[in-house]
Design an enzyme around this catalytic site. Structure first.
Site, PDB file in Angstrom:
ATOM      1  N   CYS A   1      -3.481  44.776  11.231  1.00 33.00           N
ATOM      2  CA  CYS A   1      -4.093  45.651  12.427  1.00 33.00           C
ATOM      3  C   CYS A   1      -5.659  45.677  12.283  1.00 33.00           C
ATOM      4  CB  CYS A   1      -3.449  46.983  12.362  1.00 33.00           C
ATOM      5  SG  CYS A   1      -1.689  47.032  12.128  1.00 33.00           S
ATOM      6  N   ASP A   2      -5.924  46.068  11.178  1.00 33.73           N
ATOM      7  CA  ASP A   2      -7.632  46.353  11.034  1.00 33.73           C
ATOM      8  C   ASP A   2      -8.475  45.469  10.280  1.00 33.73           C
ATOM      9  OD1 ASP A   2      -6.758  48.812  12.402  1.00 33.73           O
ATOM     10  OD2 ASP A   2      -6.401  50.047  10.731  1.00 33.73           O
TER      11      ASP A   2
ATOM     12  N   CYS B   1      -3.247  48.940   7.346  1.00 34.59           N
ATOM     13  CA  CYS B   1      -2.555  47.631   7.863  1.00 34.59           C
ATOM     14  C   CYS B   1      -3.536  46.640   8.090  1.00 34.59           C
ATOM     15  CB  CYS B   1      -1.925  48.093   9.179  1.00 34.59           C
ATOM     16  SG  CYS B   1      -1.372  46.557  10.160  1.00 34.59           S
TER      17      CYS B   1
HETATM   18  P1  FAD Z   1       7.137  55.090  14.194  1.00 31.27           P
HETATM   19  O1  FAD Z   1       5.829  54.732  15.045  1.00 31.27           O
HETATM   20  O2  FAD Z   1       6.858  55.376  12.644  1.00 31.27           O
HETATM   21  O3  FAD Z   1       8.038  56.201  14.983  1.00 31.27           O
HETATM   22  C1  FAD Z   1       8.985  56.960  14.257  1.00 31.27           C
HETATM   23  C2  FAD Z   1       9.449  58.091  15.206  1.00 31.27           C
HETATM   24  O4  FAD Z   1      10.781  58.826  14.468  1.00 31.27           O
HETATM   25  C3  FAD Z   1       8.499  59.225  15.590  1.00 31.27           C
HETATM   26  O5  FAD Z   1       8.749  59.570  16.617  1.00 31.27           O
HETATM   27  C4  FAD Z   1       8.817  60.219  14.299  1.00 31.27           C
HETATM   28  O6  FAD Z   1       8.448  61.444  14.780  1.00 31.27           O
HETATM   29  C5  FAD Z   1      10.266  60.126  14.335  1.00 31.27           C
HETATM   30  N1  FAD Z   1      11.164  60.687  13.389  1.00 31.27           N
HETATM   31  C6  FAD Z   1      10.850  60.238  11.903  1.00 31.27           C
HETATM   32  N2  FAD Z   1      11.617  60.717  11.127  1.00 31.27           N
HETATM   33  C7  FAD Z   1      12.433  61.709  11.780  1.00 31.27           C
HETATM   34  C8  FAD Z   1      13.707  62.599  11.762  1.00 31.27           C
HETATM   35  N3  FAD Z   1      14.053  62.749  10.397  1.00 31.27           N
HETATM   36  N4  FAD Z   1      14.081  63.322  12.697  1.00 31.27           N
HETATM   37  C9  FAD Z   1      13.644  63.201  14.012  1.00 31.27           C
HETATM   38  N5  FAD Z   1      12.565  62.275  14.353  1.00 31.27           N
HETATM   39  C10 FAD Z   1      12.146  61.498  13.278  1.00 31.27           C
HETATM   40  N6  FAD Z   1       0.936  47.975  14.574  1.00 31.27           N
HETATM   41  C11 FAD Z   1       0.392  47.274  15.421  1.00 31.27           C
HETATM   42  O7  FAD Z   1       1.150  46.376  15.911  1.00 31.27           O
HETATM   43  N7  FAD Z   1      -0.758  47.229  15.599  1.00 31.27           N
HETATM   44  C12 FAD Z   1      -1.846  48.122  15.094  1.00 31.27           C
HETATM   45  O8  FAD Z   1      -3.054  48.007  15.546  1.00 31.27           O
HETATM   46  C13 FAD Z   1      -1.399  48.957  14.317  1.00 31.27           C
HETATM   47  N8  FAD Z   1      -2.124  49.983  13.724  1.00 31.27           N
HETATM   48  C14 FAD Z   1      -1.731  50.826  13.039  1.00 31.27           C
HETATM   49  C15 FAD Z   1      -2.459  51.799  12.311  1.00 31.27           C
HETATM   50  C16 FAD Z   1      -2.021  52.761  11.640  1.00 31.27           C
HETATM   51  C17 FAD Z   1      -2.995  54.009  11.059  1.00 31.27           C
HETATM   52  C18 FAD Z   1      -0.615  52.908  11.228  1.00 31.27           C
HETATM   53  C19 FAD Z   1      -0.225  54.227  10.352  1.00 31.27           C
HETATM   54  C20 FAD Z   1       0.449  51.900  11.991  1.00 31.27           C
HETATM   55  C21 FAD Z   1      -0.377  50.698  12.711  1.00 31.27           C
HETATM   56  N9  FAD Z   1       0.579  49.955  12.914  1.00 31.27           N
HETATM   57  C22 FAD Z   1      -0.037  49.011  13.927  1.00 31.27           C
HETATM   58  C23 FAD Z   1       1.826  49.745  12.716  1.00 31.27           C
HETATM   59  C24 FAD Z   1       2.863  50.458  13.961  1.00 31.27           C
HETATM   60  O9  FAD Z   1       2.297  51.822  14.238  1.00 31.27           O
HETATM   61  C25 FAD Z   1       4.155  50.584  13.441  1.00 31.27           C
HETATM   62  O10 FAD Z   1       4.675  49.419  13.224  1.00 31.27           O
HETATM   63  C26 FAD Z   1       5.232  50.981  14.622  1.00 31.27           C
HETATM   64  O11 FAD Z   1       4.611  52.153  15.322  1.00 31.27           O
HETATM   65  C27 FAD Z   1       6.881  51.347  14.106  1.00 31.27           C
HETATM   66  O12 FAD Z   1       7.411  51.925  15.181  1.00 31.27           O
HETATM   67  P2  FAD Z   1       8.610  52.535  14.802  1.00 31.27           P
HETATM   68  O13 FAD Z   1       8.903  53.072  16.493  1.00 31.27           O
HETATM   69  O14 FAD Z   1       9.665  51.904  14.184  1.00 31.27           O
HETATM   70  O15 FAD Z   1       8.450  53.703  14.142  1.00 31.27           O
END
Ligand code: FAD
Length: 307
Positions: free
Chosen positions: A133-134, A130
């Site tokens: 982010c990084d 990202c």
């Molecule tokens: P997610 O965080 O992906 O959560 C998804 C959830 O759904 C999880 O609990 C998972 O277990 C669950 N799930 C998925 N499929 C299923 C299923 N079939 N059944 C049941 N549960 C399921 N963003 C920033 O703003 N700043 C940063 O510094 C940053 N750094 C990052 C670094 C890394 C390495 C990564 C990978 C991402 C980073 N991001 C950052 C991006 C940020 O993490 C995401 O935008 C954010 O977490 C998205 O949130 P979300 O709730 O939509 O999904």
């Protein structure tokens, strides 16, 4: 049945559960793993009002905040199917079925990985996914961007303003990004682009990345680049495979199509965060979207359900 069932325990799911529970309605949060992608993050510097935090710490506060309310939290469960009948039914891989009057889908996404040696080992120690982010962690350094599609070239242009030098490696013989982006990248003095380059290994000194090895697909020669970071930009895959037969509309890449209230094409089914068509995938953005979807679901309930 629940009034609102939130699927996903990342920033979007946690925000949706808190907003729903604060309306005094029966709320559950079901997730494979609480915290989502945040659990895989080390430093976070763009979560507004918190100058610096770390993934597991933010995930723990998310969970603590959700637990302040009477939310049923069910973890370790993966959804396998969704059907709208009298109620909305979520079929879990375990065989259990959960029924709710409304659902917020917040299953997030995962970055497509290169699958080469060194990538997993140096994740968060030089291998990044990202640029928003990084990027700032590599100020003044040389980094590579793997992937010459729109996200790769956008990342290269973004990073060029922060780091010393950006080398883009594209597997194919041409870049797939929009012409306007390619022109912009080519005009930047500290961006160079190598096509026909198959990345074969991420190199490191045991604690962090110090280079990259690739094969020139025309000459067959193996080459090495010395650099401090590798941004992998070969696609973000939404976790929406389980929705295939559900009638929930998705776009070409599998993102759930939502309107400005987080509503999907199926009445009573809302969605938020990285799993949706939202253009930018970030923690603050996902949290806002989770709040929107929960309020959208609440609006739906007061119009369509008998108490
Ligand atoms: P997610 O965080 O992906 O959560 C998804 C959830 O759904 C999880 O609990 C998972 O277990 C669950 N799930 C998925 N499929 C299923 C299923 N079939 N059944 C049941 N549960 C399921 N963003 C920033 O703003 N700043 C940063 O510094 C940053 N750094 C990052 C670094 C890394 C390495 C990564 C990978 C991402 C980073 N991001 C950052 C991006 C940020 O993490 C995401 O935008 C954010 O977490 C998205 O949130 P979300 O709730 O939509 O999904």
């Amino acid at each position: 049945p629940y009034d609102v069932l939130v699927l996903g325990g990342g920033p979007a799911g946690a925000a949706a559960a808190i907003y729903a529970a604060r309306k005094g309605i029966r709320t559950a949060l079901v997730a494979e793993r609480f915290g989502g992608q945040v659990m895989d993050t080390v430093g976070i510097e763009n979560f507004i009002s918190v100058p610096y935090t770390e993934g597991p710490k933010l995930a723990a506060s998310l969970e603590q905040h959700v637990k302040e309310y009477g939310v049923d939290i069910i973890t370790g469960q993966r959804a396998a199917d969704l059907q709208r009948k009298q109620l909305i039914e979520l079929q879990m891989e375990s065989g259990a079925t959960l029924a709710s009057k409304s659902v917020v889908l917040a299953t997030g996404a995962r970055w497509r990985e290169l699958g080469v040696p060194g990538e997993a080992e140096y994740k968060t120690r030089g291998v990044a996914y990202c640029p928003h982010c990084d990027g700032p962690f590599f100020k003044g350094k040389h980094v590579a961007v793997i992937g010459g599609g729109n996200s790769g070239i956008e990342a290269a242009i973004d990073l060029a303003g922060i780091v010393k030098q950006v080398t883009v490696l594209e597997f194919a013989d041409t870049l797939r990004a929009d012409e306007v982006l390619v022109r912009k990248a080519r005009s930047m003095p500290n961006v160079d682009i190598i096509t026909n380059a198959q990345t074969t290994e991420v190199l490191g000194d045991g604690s962090k990345v110090n280079g990259l090895q690739y094969t020139d697909r025309v000459s067959g020669e193996r080459r090495k680049l010395e650099l401090a970071g590798v941004f992998v930009q070969i696609g973000l895959v939404p976790n929406t495979e389980f929705l295939k037969g559900s009638g929930v509309e998705m776009n070409r890449v599998g993102e759930i199509v939502i309107d400005s209230r987080g509503a999907t094409s199926v009445p009573g089914v809302f969605a938020a965060g990285d799993a949706t068509t939202v253009p930018y995938k970030q923690i603050v953005i996902s949290m806002g979207a989770g709040a929107t979807a929960a309020l959208g679901a609440f609006d739906h309930l007061i119009r369509h359900s008998v108490p």
